[in-house]
Design a protein around this motif. Structure first.
Motif, short mmCIF file in Angstrom:
data_model
loop_
_atom_site.label_atom_id
_atom_site.label_comp_id
_atom_site.label_asym_id
_atom_site.label_seq_id
_atom_site.Cartn_x
_atom_site.Cartn_y
_atom_site.Cartn_z
N THR A 96 0.90 -1.05 -0.09
CA THR A 96 -0.09 0.17 -0.08
C THR A 96 0.85 1.25 0.00
OG1 THR A 96 -0.19 -0.29 2.55
CG2 THR A 96 -1.85 -1.16 1.03
N GLY A 113 0.92 5.65 0.10
CA GLY A 113 0.29 6.85 0.04
C GLY A 113 1.53 8.15 -0.12
N GLU A 171 2.99 11.49 -0.84
CA GLU A 171 2.48 12.94 -0.55
C GLU A 171 3.15 13.57 -1.66
OE1 GLU A 171 3.71 13.93 3.65
OE2 GLU A 171 3.98 11.62 3.78
N PRO A 173 -2.74 12.35 -0.29
CA PRO A 173 -4.12 11.50 -0.38
C PRO A 173 -3.95 10.20 0.71
CG PRO A 173 -2.33 10.48 -1.94
CD PRO A 173 -1.82 11.64 -1.24
N ILE A 174 -5.07 9.53 0.85
CA ILE A 174 -5.30 8.47 1.60
C ILE A 174 -4.73 7.37 0.81
CG2 ILE A 174 -6.69 6.72 2.69
CD1 ILE A 174 -8.74 9.17 3.30
N PHE A 175 -3.92 6.43 1.66
CA PHE A 175 -3.18 5.32 0.82
C PHE A 175 -4.07 4.33 -0.03
CE2 PHE A 175 -4.08 3.70 4.90
CZ PHE A 175 -4.13 2.24 4.86
N ASN A 214 4.97 6.70 1.12
CA ASN A 214 4.58 6.19 2.34
C ASN A 214 4.39 4.45 2.07
OD1 ASN A 214 4.41 7.92 4.85
ND2 ASN A 214 3.68 8.93 3.06
N SER A 239 3.55 0.26 2.95
CA SER A 239 3.52 -0.69 4.04
C SER A 239 2.73 -1.83 3.18
CB SER A 239 2.53 -0.13 5.19
OG SER A 239 2.59 -1.25 6.02
N ASN A 279 -2.16 -4.94 8.70
CA ASN A 279 -0.99 -4.53 8.12
C ASN A 279 0.03 -5.02 8.94
OD1 ASN A 279 1.10 -2.62 8.01
ND2 ASN A 279 0.05 -0.74 8.52
N ARG A 307 9.95 12.02 15.52
CA ARG A 307 10.19 12.03 14.00
C ARG A 307 11.52 12.38 13.52
NH1 ARG A 307 6.23 12.77 10.24
NH2 ARG A 307 4.15 12.29 11.24
N LYS A 341 4.10 2.33 9.06
CA LYS A 341 4.56 1.90 7.64
C LYS A 341 6.12 2.56 7.59
CE LYS A 341 2.61 6.77 6.97
NZ LYS A 341 2.52 7.11 8.41
P1 ADP Z 1 2.82 12.86 7.56
O1 ADP Z 1 4.03 12.19 6.84
O2 ADP Z 1 2.79 14.32 7.19
O3 ADP Z 1 2.93 12.94 9.20
P2 ADP Z 1 0.53 11.05 7.68
O4 ADP Z 1 1.03 10.37 8.92
O5 ADP Z 1 -0.74 11.72 7.89
O6 ADP Z 1 1.61 12.37 7.10
O7 ADP Z 1 0.65 10.14 6.49
C1 ADP Z 1 1.25 10.27 5.52
C2 ADP Z 1 0.73 9.31 4.24
O8 ADP Z 1 0.90 8.21 4.62
C3 ADP Z 1 -0.73 9.48 3.93
O9 ADP Z 1 -0.82 9.54 2.34
C4 ADP Z 1 -1.33 8.30 4.26
O10 ADP Z 1 -2.52 7.70 3.75
C5 ADP Z 1 -0.26 7.24 4.08
N1 ADP Z 1 -0.36 5.99 4.96
C6 ADP Z 1 -1.07 5.83 6.25
N2 ADP Z 1 -0.97 4.59 6.68
C7 ADP Z 1 -0.34 3.72 5.47
C8 ADP Z 1 -0.09 2.61 5.11
N3 ADP Z 1 -0.48 1.42 5.78
N4 ADP Z 1 0.29 2.29 3.84
C9 ADP Z 1 1.04 3.15 3.15
N5 ADP Z 1 0.57 4.61 3.25
C10 ADP Z 1 -0.17 4.69 4.50
#
Ligand code: ADP
Ligand code: MG
Length: 692
Positions: free
Chosen positions: A188, A190, A192, A273-275, A321, A323, A331, A433, A445
């Motif tokens: 999966t 995501g 950015e 986006p959402i992943f 991102n 996973s 997951n 972080r 992830k």
């Molecule tokens: P940031 O890095 O800005 O803190 P987030 O934690 O909100 O951002 O998430 C960043 C990205 O990771 C988003 O696009 C989210 O959908 C994606 N993400 C979250 N869970 C998963 C997953 N299991 N696999 C892949 N991508 C994921």
């Protein structure tokens, strides 16, 4: 805005539409193909095609296209209308299963890296039913894979699908050892997406931006990003309107646009986006980039996706991102509350660590481009050295496992006391972080931060999926015959973590000490694209891809050649564009200015007025102009002397052409800060980055 749930996916032939429009048995066989990769017969395809066409026509579509991702990195499409003559002089709208399943674009005009000669033109596009068809600009777009007449891959999607299969196959084997009955495991993603928005009028006046995507000259604006006031800052109303419109357009296409915000640099923004599954996320990201440009245009903006549009200002990346999840929704990188006891998680984590360590070169190669070379290692993005950040909690667990000190307890989640009674206390994340790490564990992830903003993420994920599949395959081979699974499992995890400990780095990736330390650990540090790319065809990599059926040796060699060629050509275009700018626009403006100064100085002298500062300014402008033109002549000579072979040309561009371009830019930027503003032919960094 319209009702969002209604708007969402309204231009997509998705599961809901299929269920509503397809006969039950056809729907079932198509689902079987989508979920299990079962072959699809032509009768089913015919019914699907007719339904798809009727649906598309009802939404105003008149054309269809096989939408694919050749090695150019951008998507390609050739539009055909649905019309078919019907005998009485009229037409009907027609679309057959054959047209849905297979297309035949001319393959010779796309980069093939020697796989295809011009006279061997035939190429095929093949429907990828795992990514939904959609309507864009009144055209039904069918996501397809692209290969040559002889079956060699010519695109970015085919290897991605193959790598997803490989990963699934090996992960399922490993999960079986834990007693899990899983049919499929999916990567999966995501992604950015970062980008810049500048005024369209300014863009139109910058031939360098138009031709190369980045500014080849430009003095720094008095203000940069030092006040750190842009990140998450409130949005300009025009930008907000753009983002709302972008969301709506993406939602119509079924893209899960979720987060929009300002980024660090002025005029820089991000959309996350959402992943989704790796395949769908890749298609969606390609579409997102295209839609961003179109929507920007409607709002009077130009959307810049280049990795480094402005020197001295942070460039743009694309955080990948990543996973892996089972078809039951688990997951596999979720540590749960007690990672130290979660051996299944630890095994998958170990596999990722091993994969990144053994194939650092491939990850670096997957993010190599002329544009991204300006970002990596420039203290704004990760260095060119690949390493893994796991955070304090997991590092403690790993240290215990390596040392064999047990039991290793993970720190229980603590509460972050906000110290203000009106605020709730927040559960503290178990790891902080680390923004400087190229490959960071972020809770459940990994976030790979090296890809450039304009990249197609397929390549990165091919590397990741295949490398992890390979690690899992080795683990499955070893553990499948085990008489004492728990004992052997733990021993394997401890041994493997110790073997790949060198890739773990939780410190400051921007620090000066890190490249030295990384060299001591034997990690790769390929500073430039040509340095990285020549390792694509290393024997280790050829074997890896062959083992998992991703690429043949020829296919890898072709990719190496295409990317080297693209790099050399990109820099050649930059050099030529810079020469035009200097000779046709900047030098004439500078000469005009020094001429008018000189005329003024002589006129004053004739009247007996001393004007030493003006005289000095005249000399300074003339001298800098001379320096700039001489540097331009040297750059011209470099371009003339470019080697013809792709490897030689790429290396020469990195070693010789880029420094020659810098030598032109330095006096040009000084002149910009000196010459009469009204004579300067280009919008400046201040104009572009701080518009009102
Ligand atoms: P940031 O890095 O800005 O803190 P987030 O934690 O909100 O951002 O998430 C960043 C990205 O990771 C988003 O696009 C989210 O959908 C994606 N993400 C979250 N869970 C998963 C997953 N299991 N696999 C892949 N991508 C994921
Ligand atoms: Mg991120």
């Amino acid at each position: 805005m319209q009702n969002v749930p209604e708007l969402f996916g309204s231009m997509v032939f998705n599961d809901k539409v299929m269920r509503a429009h397809l006969p039950k048995d056809v729907y079932r066989s198509l689902k079987n193909t989508i979920q299990r990769g079962a072959p699809l017969d032509l009768e089913v395809a015919n019914v699907v095609a007719t339904c798809m066409k009727d649906w598309a026509v009802s939404k105003g579509a008149t054309h269809f296209t096989h939408w694919f991702q050749p090695m150019t990195g951008v998507t390609a499409e050739k539009h055909d209308s649905f019309i078919s003559p019907c005998g009485d002089g009229g037409v009907i709208m027609d679309f057959s299963g054959k047209e849905l399943v297979k297309g035949e674009p001319d393959a010779s005009s796309f980069p093939s890296g020697g796989l295809r000669a011009t006279f061997e033109a035939r190429g095929y596009t093949a429907w990828d039913p795992t990514s939904y068809a959609f309507i864009k600009d009144d055209t039904l777009c069918i996501p397809t894979a692209f290969c040559s007449y002889t079956g060699q891959v010519l695109d970015k999607k085919t290897p991605l699908l193959r790598s997803m299969e490989a990963l699934s196959r090996q992960a399922v084997r490993v999960l079986a050892l834990f007693g899990k009955d899983v049919c499929r495991v999916t990567a999966t993603i995501g992604p950015e997406q970062e980008y810049f928005l500048i005024n369209k009028q300014d863009y139109a006046c910058r031939p360098d931006l138009i031709l190369t995507g980045r500014t080849l000259v430009g003095a720094p604006a008095p203000k940069g990003q030092e006040l750190e006031d842009h990140y998450f800052g409130s949005l300009r109303p025009r930008v907000k309107a753009f983002m709302e419109d972008l969301d709506a357009e993406l939602w119509k296409l079924g893209i899960l646009a979720k987060t929009e915000h300002n980024e660090v640099a002025p005029c820089q923004h991000e959309m996350a986006p959402i992943f989704a599954t790796a395949n769908i996320a890749t298609d969606a990201n390609q579409l997102t980039m295209e839609v961003m440009k179109k929507v920007a245009d409607r709002h009077g903006f130009a959307c810049l996706l280049h990795e480094k549009p402005f020197e001295g200002v942070n460039g743009s990346g694309k955080h990948n991102n990543w996973s892996i999840s089972t078809d039951k929704g688990e997951n596999l990188l979720d540590p749960g509350s007690t990672p130290a006891e979660n051996t299944q998680f630890l095994l998958f984590l170990t596999a990722v660590i091993k994969a990144v360590d053994e194939h650092q070169d491939l990850l670096r190669i997957s993010v190599a481009s002329a544009g991204n070379d300006h970002r990596l290692g420039a203290n704004e993005a990760p260095p060119a050295i690949v390493s893994v950040y796991v955070g304090d909690e997991l590092q403690a667990v790993i240290d215990c496992l390596i040392k064999g000190t047990s039991p290793c307890h993970s720190n229980a989640p603590t509460v972050l006391d906000t110290g203000a009674v009106v605020l709730p206390n927040l559960p503290r994340d178990t790891s902080d972080r680390n923004r400087t790490s190229p490959f960071a564990f972020t809770g459940n992830k990994f976030e790979f931060r090296m890809p450039g903003s304009s990249f197609n993420i397929a390549c990165t994920n091919v590397m990741l999926n295949t490398a992890v599949a390979d690690a899992l395959a080795q683990y499955a081979d070893e553990l499948e015959g085990s008489a004492d699974f728990q004992k052997d499992l733990l021993a394997l995890i401890c041994r493997e973590l110790a073997a790949h400990e060198r890739i773990l780095f939780n410190g400051n990736g921007y620090g000066e000490e890190w490249p030295v330390e990384a060299a001591r650990r034997g990690l790769c540090n390929f500073r430039t694209t040509p340095e990285a790319l020549v390792h694509y065809t290393d024997e280790k990599n050829v074997e890896l891809f062959a083992r998992h059926g991703i690429y043949t040796r020829d296919e890898i060699a072709s990719r190496e050649e295409i990317l080297l060629d693209e790099y050399g050509k990109a820099i050649r275009i930059e050099a030529l564009a810079l020469l035009d700018l200097i000779r046709q626009q900047i030098a004439p403006a500078c000469i005009k200015y020094s001429n008018s100064l000189a005329a003024g100085v002589s006129a004053k002298k004739a009247l007996g007025i001393e004007a030493p500062a003006e005289a000095a300014l005249t000399s300074q402008v003339s001298a800098l102009t001379g320096e700039m033109l001489a540097a331009a002549d040297r750059l011209s000579a470099c371009v003339e002397a470019m080697p013809q072979d792709v490897t030689g040309m790429a290396q020469y561009c990195a070693d010789t052409v880029l420094p020659a371009m810098d030598a032109v830019r330095t006096p040009a930027d000084k002149l910009e800060q000196t010459v009469d503003r009204t004579l300067w032919p280009l919008p400046t960094y201040s104009d572009m980055l701080f518009y009102v």
